[in-house]
Design an enzyme around this catalytic site. Structure first.
Site, short mmCIF file in Angstrom:
data_model
loop_
_atom_site.label_atom_id
_atom_site.label_comp_id
_atom_site.label_asym_id
_atom_site.label_seq_id
_atom_site.Cartn_x
_atom_site.Cartn_y
_atom_site.Cartn_z
N GLY A 15 -62.03 -11.37 11.69
CA GLY A 15 -62.40 -10.64 12.90
C GLY A 15 -63.42 -9.58 12.56
N GLU A 133 -55.37 1.18 1.57
CA GLU A 133 -56.16 2.33 2.00
C GLU A 133 -56.65 2.18 3.43
OE1 GLU A 133 -57.12 5.76 2.13
OE2 GLU A 133 -57.01 5.34 -0.03
N ILE A 140 -61.38 7.33 6.12
CA ILE A 140 -60.94 8.54 5.40
C ILE A 140 -60.05 8.09 4.24
CG2 ILE A 140 -59.78 10.77 5.58
CD1 ILE A 140 -60.08 10.59 8.61
N LYS A 209 -48.89 4.67 11.38
CA LYS A 209 -49.66 5.34 10.33
C LYS A 209 -48.91 6.54 9.76
CE LYS A 209 -53.92 3.90 12.63
NZ LYS A 209 -55.03 4.33 13.51
#
Length: 433
Positions: A15, A133, A140, A209
């Site tokens: 994607g 990550e 970030i 997250k």
């Protein structure tokens, strides 16, 4: 002698992010090879639609039938999962890769939030890397910062703006004085919000997250089910205007804090002081703040989504693998993880903003004040615009620091006042930034 053999990569999912990874590896091949110590090459891929033009050169790669097939290839050194979703093909393929002893790089926060603890155990048992990550805050490098750059610190709190869609909506609501539904529709047209925006606007994406950040920062298991989650649907243009008047801005924050009682994890709208650094993070940008005993407060800001930032994070993990660099998945080995009690939201202590829609008639303010007094909630300020007898008017109050449980009891009492025409709207105030 340094191994100059290419690191051979298999990517499942082509994607926006998958194509972005392929494009970045091709476009910056020489620079990446220099920094990785050897070339990094995509040798095989798996995706549903082979015919679609993705804007990258796929003529030299092999197409696998499924993501599972990709994990079994002998010409693949690392499996990159960019399918998404906490179950189904993504989970099955990651588990298959780890079981085979194949390193995994993923951007899948939902998978890690729901199954991160088990996957970390699998990776450690097979002696391979599980890198992610790209799963938190896009471009970030917050995982690397927490796990490596700030590894000497004991963290007391990690918090931030973890969802760009919500931050964009709240920014536009404030700048243009428009309500949530109107700005959401625009965000969908611009591609900042999905056709079904539930995961974003109801806080679920941010909670995924946050649970990952908490595991990394505090050396504990991922505990998504312990995160208190609220979204931004109930935030109105009226609330944003009152926030400005009171010296605040409204942000959806994810907050993980270590208290004497244990680990508090919560996602909800917050009023933050307008002069705080995080109040200035606008539009689709993310921000993560870490508070450590040695370093103090560190804040990282950047784009949290999109092909470029997320691909950058995926390739950073691939460069570490090419170099042979590896660290424990959630900052410490499985045996060294600490079991932290979960602190329920009703144990939270803080200040509150409350907006009431009130039928303007004698005695209403006294009823509201009485409910707060009876629950020992101290009012700091109240805003009531003039008098409009018989009309419905907004009444806004802020409280001093109090217990969440007491605040909820007071709100239940206030909601029972006949002149209150809709449920109270509550936003927690976060002064200590």
């Amino acid at each position: 002698m340094e191994d100059r053999k290419p690191l051979r990569v298999g990517i499942a999912g082509l994607g926006v992010v998958g194509a972005g990874v392929v494009g970045l590896l091709q476009r910056n091949a020489a620079q990446i090879a220099a920094r990785a110590g050897r070339p990094i090459e995509v040798v095989a891929v798996a995706a549903r639609d082979r015919a679609r033009d993705r804007g990258v050169d796929l003529t030299k790669v092999t197409w696998a039938e499924t993501a599972q097939d990709l994990t079994q290839r002998n010409d693949v050194d690392v499996f990159v999962e960019l399918i998404g979703g906490s179950e189904g093909p993504a989970r099955e393929a990651v588990e298959a890769a780890l079981a085979r002893g194949l390193p995994v790089v993923t951007a899948n926060k939902a998978l890690l939030a729901h199954h991160g603890a088990d996957l970390a155990r699998m990776a450690e048992a097979r002696g391979v890397t599980l890198a992610f990550e790209a799963a938190v805050a896009g471009g970030i490098p917050v995982i690397k910062v927490l796990r490596e750059g700030l590894a000497a610190n004991r963290f007391s709190r990690v918090y931030g703006i973890l969802n760009g869609t919500c931050n964009y909506i709240l920014t536009k609501m404030r700048q243009e004085g428009r309500d949530f539904a109107d700005v959401l529709a625009d965000a969908q047209k611009l591609g900042y919000a999905e056709a079904d925006p539930t995961f974003d606007v109801d806080g679920i994406d941010a909670a995924h997250k946050l649970s990952i950040l908490a595991a990394v920062a505090f050396g504990t298991d991922v505990a998504f089910d312990k995160v208190h989650v609220e979204g931004i649907r109930h935030v109105s243009a009226v609330d944003i205007a009152f926030a400005e008047e009171l010296g605040y801005r409204i942000k959806l924050l994810g907050i993980a804090a270590l208290t004497e009682a244990g680990l508090e994890q919560r996602v909800h709208p917050c009023m933050v002081p307008v002069d705080s650094a995080i109040a200035s993070v606008e539009d689709v940008y993310n921000a993560v703040v870490a508070e450590g005993d040695a370093v103090g407060t560190s804040m990282m800001v950047g784009r949290g989504a999109g092909a470029g930032p997320t691909a950058s994070a995926v390739v950073a993990d691939l460069i570490d693998l090419a170099r042979g660099f590896s660290v424990p998945t959630f900052s410490v080995p499985v045996a060294a993880k600490v079991a932290l009690p979960s602190v329920a939201i009703d144990k939270h202590r803080g200040a509150y903003y409350v907006r009431l829609m009130v039928l303007d008639q004698p005695g209403v303010i006294a009823d509201i004040a009485g409910a707060l007094r009876d629950e020992k909630v101290s009012m700091e300020a109240m805003i009531q615009r003039g008098r409009n007898p018989g009309e419905i008017v907004p009444v806004v109050l802020t409280t001093h620091e109090t217990d969440e449980a007491a605040m909820r009891r007071a709100l239940t009492r206030i909601d029972g006042v006949p002149a209150i025409t809709e449920p109270p709207r509550v936003i927690r105030i976060m002064e200590q930034l």
